[in-house]
Enzyme design. Sequence first.
Site, PDB file in Angstrom:
ATOM      1  N   LYS A  61     -26.993  18.858  -7.029  1.00 60.18           N
ATOM      2  CA  LYS A  61     -27.232  19.052  -5.603  1.00 60.18           C
ATOM      3  C   LYS A  61     -26.747  20.419  -5.144  1.00 60.18           C
ATOM      4  O   LYS A  61     -27.437  21.125  -4.409  1.00 60.18           O
ATOM      5  CB  LYS A  61     -26.540  17.949  -4.798  1.00 60.18           C
ATOM      6  N   GLN A 105     -20.702  11.162  -1.639  1.00 58.30           N
ATOM      7  CA  GLN A 105     -21.288  10.619  -2.860  1.00 58.30           C
ATOM      8  C   GLN A 105     -20.788   9.197  -3.116  1.00 58.30           C
ATOM      9  O   GLN A 105     -19.587   8.939  -3.123  1.00 58.30           O
ATOM     10  CB  GLN A 105     -20.936  11.520  -4.058  1.00 58.30           C
ATOM     11  N   ASP A 128     -28.114  11.423   4.260  1.00 58.55           N
ATOM     12  CA  ASP A 128     -28.461  10.289   3.410  1.00 58.55           C
ATOM     13  C   ASP A 128     -29.211   9.215   4.193  1.00 58.55           C
ATOM     14  O   ASP A 128     -29.852   8.339   3.607  1.00 58.55           O
ATOM     15  CB  ASP A 128     -27.189   9.663   2.814  1.00 58.55           C
TER      16      ASP A 128
END
Length: 304
Positions: A61, A105, A128
Amino acid sequence: MKRKTDKMTATVIDGKAFAANVRGKVAAHVTRIKEENGITPGLAVVLVGEDPASQVYVRSKGKMTVEVGMKSVEHRLEADTSEEALLGLIAELNGDPSIHGILVQLPLPGHLDEDLVINSIDPAKDVDGFHISNVGLLGTGQKSMVPCTPLGCLMMLRDHHGSLSGMDAVVIGRSNIVGKPMAQLLLGDSCTVTIAHSRTKDLPDVVRRADIVVAAVGRSQMVPGDWIKPGATVIDVGINRIEKPEGGTRLVGDVDYDSCAAVAGAITPVPGGVGPMTIACLLANTLTACCRAHGLVEPKGLTA
């Protein structure tokens, strides 16, 4: 991004190529807003602990964030980091005007409350799309941040079919991360949607009526070709590692690729299908969040 194979009848939807195209569009838009507005979109990724898979994802990422011209910030915290400390960091990132997207995460270590942590992120920076406010906005058809994997699936379906209006779609899996938001997105594009799962009665018959099958159940090769309606589009979200007869392992999806590809009209492979789209859509969401924060025109084709 589609290609035909010699051995199989289905068109293969090339997620790797599609994701590269999405990243190219993001990079071009980032360059434009830098030049015209002096603004650089910023993405902050928070990793707690040393989960090997999470470390790989975070590195990838960060690398791709920089490649498209965005600011990349990583915060790596010890596995025993307190909830108070993590929430304090998120509060700082919420208040940082140079950060437009925040991603924590998952999974988190067991002593941390994932729901509490995710819901502490500013919904406008929740790239997200997991914050309860974004879940509610998506479910009621309002502007929201959309979860990356379902967004990538939707992009590929739109590219392949054009309009999805009136199509019969079955989503196998009811997770908050993929299954439920995928169903909401398909409803938003005027599909007739069924959410199926492990306890669905007559699951094969339910799947056989679908023009679109999205498999996101987390079971390796669960869906055989005889469940697929001839000519249907199969989107395989699953990533499962299985042992090979000759030793070692390989990645497979939630559908039996060979038998499904012999029947389907189009199919995503594993690897190289949905997976690459997840990070590409994370970058697209960060760009979208930046544009919304500054009142700029949102990029076309990169949102739901």
